[in-house]
Write a protein that holds these residues in place. Structure first.
Motif, PDB file in Angstrom:
ATOM      1  N   LEU A  16       0.671  -0.931  -0.148  1.00  0.00           N
ATOM      2  CA  LEU A  16       0.116   0.189  -0.126  1.00  0.00           C
ATOM      3  C   LEU A  16       1.034   1.134  -0.320  1.00  0.00           C
ATOM      4  CD1 LEU A  16      -3.034  -1.149   2.488  1.00  0.00           C
ATOM      5  CD2 LEU A  16      -3.089  -0.531  -0.278  1.00  0.00           C
ATOM      6  N   ILE A  17       1.818   1.128   0.835  1.00  0.00           N
ATOM      7  CA  ILE A  17       3.089   2.540   1.085  1.00  0.00           C
ATOM      8  C   ILE A  17       3.201   2.938  -0.305  1.00  0.00           C
ATOM      9  CG2 ILE A  17       5.288   3.069   1.842  1.00  0.00           C
ATOM     10  CD1 ILE A  17       3.820   2.128   4.493  1.00  0.00           C
ATOM     11  N   THR A  18       4.045   1.633  -1.867  1.00  0.00           N
ATOM     12  CA  THR A  18       4.620   1.719  -2.927  1.00  0.00           C
ATOM     13  C   THR A  18       3.775   2.417  -3.660  1.00  0.00           C
ATOM     14  OG1 THR A  18       4.595   0.176  -3.046  1.00  0.00           O
ATOM     15  CG2 THR A  18       6.558   0.031  -1.873  1.00  0.00           C
ATOM     16  N   ILE A  19       2.434   2.234  -3.231  1.00  0.00           N
ATOM     17  CA  ILE A  19       1.407   2.571  -4.024  1.00  0.00           C
ATOM     18  C   ILE A  19       1.259   3.990  -3.599  1.00  0.00           C
ATOM     19  CG2 ILE A  19      -1.067   2.657  -4.811  1.00  0.00           C
ATOM     20  CD1 ILE A  19       0.748   0.038  -6.594  1.00  0.00           C
TER      21      ILE A  19
ATOM     22  N   ALA B 223      12.592   1.395  -3.391  1.00  0.00           N
ATOM     23  CA  ALA B 223      12.590   0.408  -3.252  1.00  0.00           C
ATOM     24  C   ALA B 223      13.599   0.098  -2.953  1.00  0.00           C
ATOM     25  CB  ALA B 223      12.607  -0.396  -4.674  1.00  0.00           C
ATOM     26  N   GLY B 224      15.182   0.668  -2.933  1.00  0.00           N
ATOM     27  CA  GLY B 224      16.156   0.157  -2.565  1.00  0.00           C
ATOM     28  C   GLY B 224      16.227   0.379  -0.554  1.00  0.00           C
ATOM     29  N   VAL B 225      15.733   2.517  -0.656  1.00  0.00           N
ATOM     30  CA  VAL B 225      15.231   2.202   0.662  1.00  0.00           C
ATOM     31  C   VAL B 225      15.045   1.364   1.457  1.00  0.00           C
ATOM     32  CG1 VAL B 225      15.039   4.482   2.018  1.00  0.00           C
ATOM     33  CG2 VAL B 225      16.342   4.981   0.387  1.00  0.00           C
ATOM     34  N   LEU B 226      13.720   0.917   1.082  1.00  0.00           N
ATOM     35  CA  LEU B 226      12.293   0.308   1.609  1.00  0.00           C
ATOM     36  C   LEU B 226      13.200  -0.600   1.995  1.00  0.00           C
ATOM     37  CD1 LEU B 226       9.043   1.153   0.572  1.00  0.00           C
ATOM     38  CD2 LEU B 226      10.368   2.084   2.597  1.00  0.00           C
ATOM     39  N   LEU B 227      13.607  -1.590   1.080  1.00  0.00           N
ATOM     40  CA  LEU B 227      14.916  -3.056   1.491  1.00  0.00           C
ATOM     41  C   LEU B 227      15.905  -2.948   2.195  1.00  0.00           C
ATOM     42  CD1 LEU B 227      15.137  -6.118   0.588  1.00  0.00           C
ATOM     43  CD2 LEU B 227      16.189  -5.598  -1.414  1.00  0.00           C
ATOM     44  N   LEU B 228      16.182  -1.805   2.336  1.00  0.00           N
ATOM     45  CA  LEU B 228      17.507  -2.056   3.090  1.00  0.00           C
ATOM     46  C   LEU B 228      16.901  -1.547   4.548  1.00  0.00           C
ATOM     47  CD1 LEU B 228      20.791  -1.431   3.596  1.00  0.00           C
ATOM     48  CD2 LEU B 228      20.484   0.979   3.354  1.00  0.00           C
ATOM     49  N   THR B 229      16.206  -1.003   4.051  1.00  0.00           N
ATOM     50  CA  THR B 229      14.855  -0.832   6.301  1.00  0.00           C
ATOM     51  C   THR B 229      14.387  -1.931   6.586  1.00  0.00           C
ATOM     52  OG1 THR B 229      13.339   0.486   5.435  1.00  0.00           O
ATOM     53  CG2 THR B 229      15.020   1.913   5.854  1.00  0.00           C
ATOM     54  N   ARG B 230      14.093  -3.210   5.867  1.00  0.00           N
ATOM     55  CA  ARG B 230      13.726  -4.261   5.865  1.00  0.00           C
ATOM     56  C   ARG B 230      14.679  -5.112   6.506  1.00  0.00           C
ATOM     57  NH1 ARG B 230       9.583  -2.531   6.147  1.00  0.00           N
ATOM     58  NH2 ARG B 230       7.789  -2.947   5.373  1.00  0.00           N
ATOM     59  N   ILE B 231      15.653  -4.985   5.491  1.00  0.00           N
ATOM     60  CA  ILE B 231      17.023  -6.129   6.530  1.00  0.00           C
ATOM     61  C   ILE B 231      17.472  -5.414   7.061  1.00  0.00           C
ATOM     62  CG2 ILE B 231      19.535  -6.541   5.359  1.00  0.00           C
ATOM     63  CD1 ILE B 231      18.630  -5.865   2.683  1.00  0.00           C
ATOM     64  N   LEU B 232      17.870  -4.312   7.759  1.00  0.00           N
ATOM     65  CA  LEU B 232      18.584  -3.459   9.012  1.00  0.00           C
ATOM     66  C   LEU B 232      17.342  -4.364  10.760  1.00  0.00           C
ATOM     67  CD1 LEU B 232      19.769  -0.431   8.219  1.00  0.00           C
ATOM     68  CD2 LEU B 232      21.411  -2.624   8.564  1.00  0.00           C
ATOM     69  N   PHE B 233      16.602  -3.196  10.226  1.00  0.00           N
ATOM     70  CA  PHE B 233      15.170  -3.826  10.708  1.00  0.00           C
ATOM     71  C   PHE B 233      14.282  -4.891  11.515  1.00  0.00           C
ATOM     72  CE2 PHE B 233      15.505   1.000  10.370  1.00  0.00           C
ATOM     73  CZ  PHE B 233      15.757   1.398  11.404  1.00  0.00           C
ATOM     74  N   ASN B 234      14.053  -5.977  10.753  1.00  0.00           N
ATOM     75  CA  ASN B 234      12.998  -6.897  10.472  1.00  0.00           C
ATOM     76  C   ASN B 234      13.992  -8.332  10.240  1.00  0.00           C
ATOM     77  OD1 ASN B 234      11.189  -4.533   8.913  1.00  0.00           O
ATOM     78  ND2 ASN B 234      11.559  -5.177  11.045  1.00  0.00           N
ATOM     79  N   ASN B 235      15.229  -8.019   9.395  1.00  0.00           N
ATOM     80  CA  ASN B 235      16.112  -9.761   9.166  1.00  0.00           C
ATOM     81  C   ASN B 235      15.250 -10.498   7.953  1.00  0.00           C
ATOM     82  OD1 ASN B 235      18.221 -11.010   9.037  1.00  0.00           O
ATOM     83  ND2 ASN B 235      18.124 -12.325  10.817  1.00  0.00           N
ATOM     84  N   PRO B 236      14.351 -10.438   7.234  1.00  0.00           N
ATOM     85  CA  PRO B 236      13.980 -11.143   6.328  1.00  0.00           C
ATOM     86  C   PRO B 236      14.559 -12.697   6.391  1.00  0.00           C
ATOM     87  CG  PRO B 236      14.023  -9.979   5.257  1.00  0.00           C
ATOM     88  CD  PRO B 236      15.129  -8.970   6.347  1.00  0.00           C
TER      89      PRO B 236
ATOM     90  N   THR C 172       9.620  -6.532  -6.734  1.00  0.00           N
ATOM     91  CA  THR C 172       8.450  -6.144  -6.802  1.00  0.00           C
ATOM     92  C   THR C 172       8.111  -4.417  -6.694  1.00  0.00           C
ATOM     93  OG1 THR C 172       8.571  -8.651  -6.134  1.00  0.00           O
ATOM     94  CG2 THR C 172       6.966  -7.379  -5.346  1.00  0.00           C
ATOM     95  N   LEU C 173       9.187  -4.338  -4.906  1.00  0.00           N
ATOM     96  CA  LEU C 173       9.271  -2.975  -4.782  1.00  0.00           C
ATOM     97  C   LEU C 173       9.164  -2.144  -5.104  1.00  0.00           C
ATOM     98  CD1 LEU C 173      10.818  -3.476  -1.298  1.00  0.00           C
ATOM     99  CD2 LEU C 173       8.475  -3.022  -1.245  1.00  0.00           C
ATOM    100  N   PHE C 174       9.963  -2.038  -6.886  1.00  0.00           N
ATOM    101  CA  PHE C 174      10.133  -1.388  -7.785  1.00  0.00           C
ATOM    102  C   PHE C 174       8.877  -1.100  -8.443  1.00  0.00           C
ATOM    103  CE2 PHE C 174      11.383  -0.764 -12.240  1.00  0.00           C
ATOM    104  CZ  PHE C 174      11.649   0.443 -12.484  1.00  0.00           C
ATOM    105  N   LEU C 175       8.808  -2.672  -8.827  1.00  0.00           N
ATOM    106  CA  LEU C 175       7.390  -1.620 -10.260  1.00  0.00           C
ATOM    107  C   LEU C 175       6.195  -1.660  -9.398  1.00  0.00           C
ATOM    108  CD1 LEU C 175       7.518  -6.233 -11.415  1.00  0.00           C
ATOM    109  CD2 LEU C 175       8.303  -3.785 -12.689  1.00  0.00           C
ATOM    110  N   CYS C 176       5.910  -2.280  -8.071  1.00  0.00           N
ATOM    111  CA  CYS C 176       4.918  -1.627  -7.236  1.00  0.00           C
ATOM    112  C   CYS C 176       5.128  -0.249  -7.395  1.00  0.00           C
ATOM    113  CB  CYS C 176       4.683  -1.974  -5.685  1.00  0.00           C
ATOM    114  SG  CYS C 176       3.082  -1.855  -5.236  1.00  0.00           S
ATOM    115  N   THR C 177       5.789   0.858  -6.503  1.00  0.00           N
ATOM    116  CA  THR C 177       6.335   2.061  -6.920  1.00  0.00           C
ATOM    117  C   THR C 177       5.464   2.607  -7.780  1.00  0.00           C
ATOM    118  OG1 THR C 177       7.494   1.627  -5.340  1.00  0.00           O
ATOM    119  CG2 THR C 177       7.818   4.171  -6.228  1.00  0.00           C
ATOM    120  N   LEU C 178       6.834   2.731  -9.702  1.00  0.00           N
ATOM    121  CA  LEU C 178       5.988   2.725 -10.472  1.00  0.00           C
ATOM    122  C   LEU C 178       4.982   2.237 -10.998  1.00  0.00           C
ATOM    123  CD1 LEU C 178       7.309   3.528 -13.438  1.00  0.00           C
ATOM    124  CD2 LEU C 178       8.069   1.505 -13.675  1.00  0.00           C
TER     125      LEU C 178
END
Length: 214
Positions: free
Chosen positions: A71-74, A121-134, A148-154
């Motif tokens: 939702l946020i990316t859209i 997409a790069g920033v959101l993925l980086l924060t996911r890795i730092l805070f949530n360790n997927p 996926t994050l890139f396409l959704c934002t676009l």
């Protein structure tokens, strides 16, 4: 003699240069646009680094997190572009009456969305890795998440452009964006199974959030 003809590529370069100059002049809006992704990403701390732990993790929270991410990316993509065309209505009609081609004009707007999508997409993925360790299987998994994050934002950015081209004025564009984005909540398949919604499966096929979540 008439004015010299300008090729479609030359028009694209000129229009892109003009867009870039306008963006650089409005430093406050540019700063806010660039700060939005890190600001939202910092909120990922709320999910915790144990989110994917086999014992302490929570599958429901994981689904909720990715639903909110879609939702946020859209939303961010659409808000970034919803005024891009409608604010230039008078200028566009004047230049179109002379020799402006439609495709170069649209492409001069779209490339901004591509850059924004790469960045967000790069920033959101980086924060996911730092805070949530997927729990992602290797580099290929991270690449798929990034794509996926890139396409959704676009996709959100392109939705915003369509609204901007359809709206009679900027105020109407902001109202239309609500009407377009609310179904993204309802038909993503996270709040309620799509087979329980009358026509849910069919309607959801045109909802980017459904495909991003899947």
């Amino acid at each position: 003699a008439g004015a010299p003809k300008v090729s479609a590529f030359q028009q694209f370069i000129i229009l892109s240069s003009r867009n870039l100059k306008i963006m650089m002049q409005d430093k406050v809006s540019l700063a806010l646009m660039l700060a939005l992704a890190p600001g939202i990403g910092l909120l990922d701390f709320m999910w915790g680094r144990q989110l994917y732990d086999p014992v302490q993790g929570d599958a429901v929270k994981i689904m909720t997190m990715w639903f909110m991410t879609a939702l946020i990316t859209i939303l961010v993509g659409a808000l970034a572009s919803v005024r891009e065309i409608v604010k230039e209505g008078d200028i566009y009609r004047r230049e179109r009456a002379v020799n402006l081609k439609l495709v170069p004009y649209l492409l001069s707007k779209v490339w901004v969305g591509v850059i924004l999508a790469f960045y967000q997409a790069g920033v959101l993925l980086l924060t996911r890795i730092l805070f949530n360790n997927p729990a992602v299987p290797g580099a290929g998994g991270y690449l798929q998440l990034y794509l996926t994050l890139f396409l959704c934002t676009l996709c959100g950015y392109l939705i915003g452009l369509v609204i901007s081209a359809s709206a009679p004025n900027q105020n109407s564009a902001m109202l239309l964006i609500i009407a377009v984005l609310v179904p993204q909540f309802l038909f993503a398949g996270a709040l309620l199974p799509l087979d329980l919604i009358p026509g849910g499966e069919a309607i959801s096929t045109v909802m980017p959030t459904r495909w991003a979540l899947e």
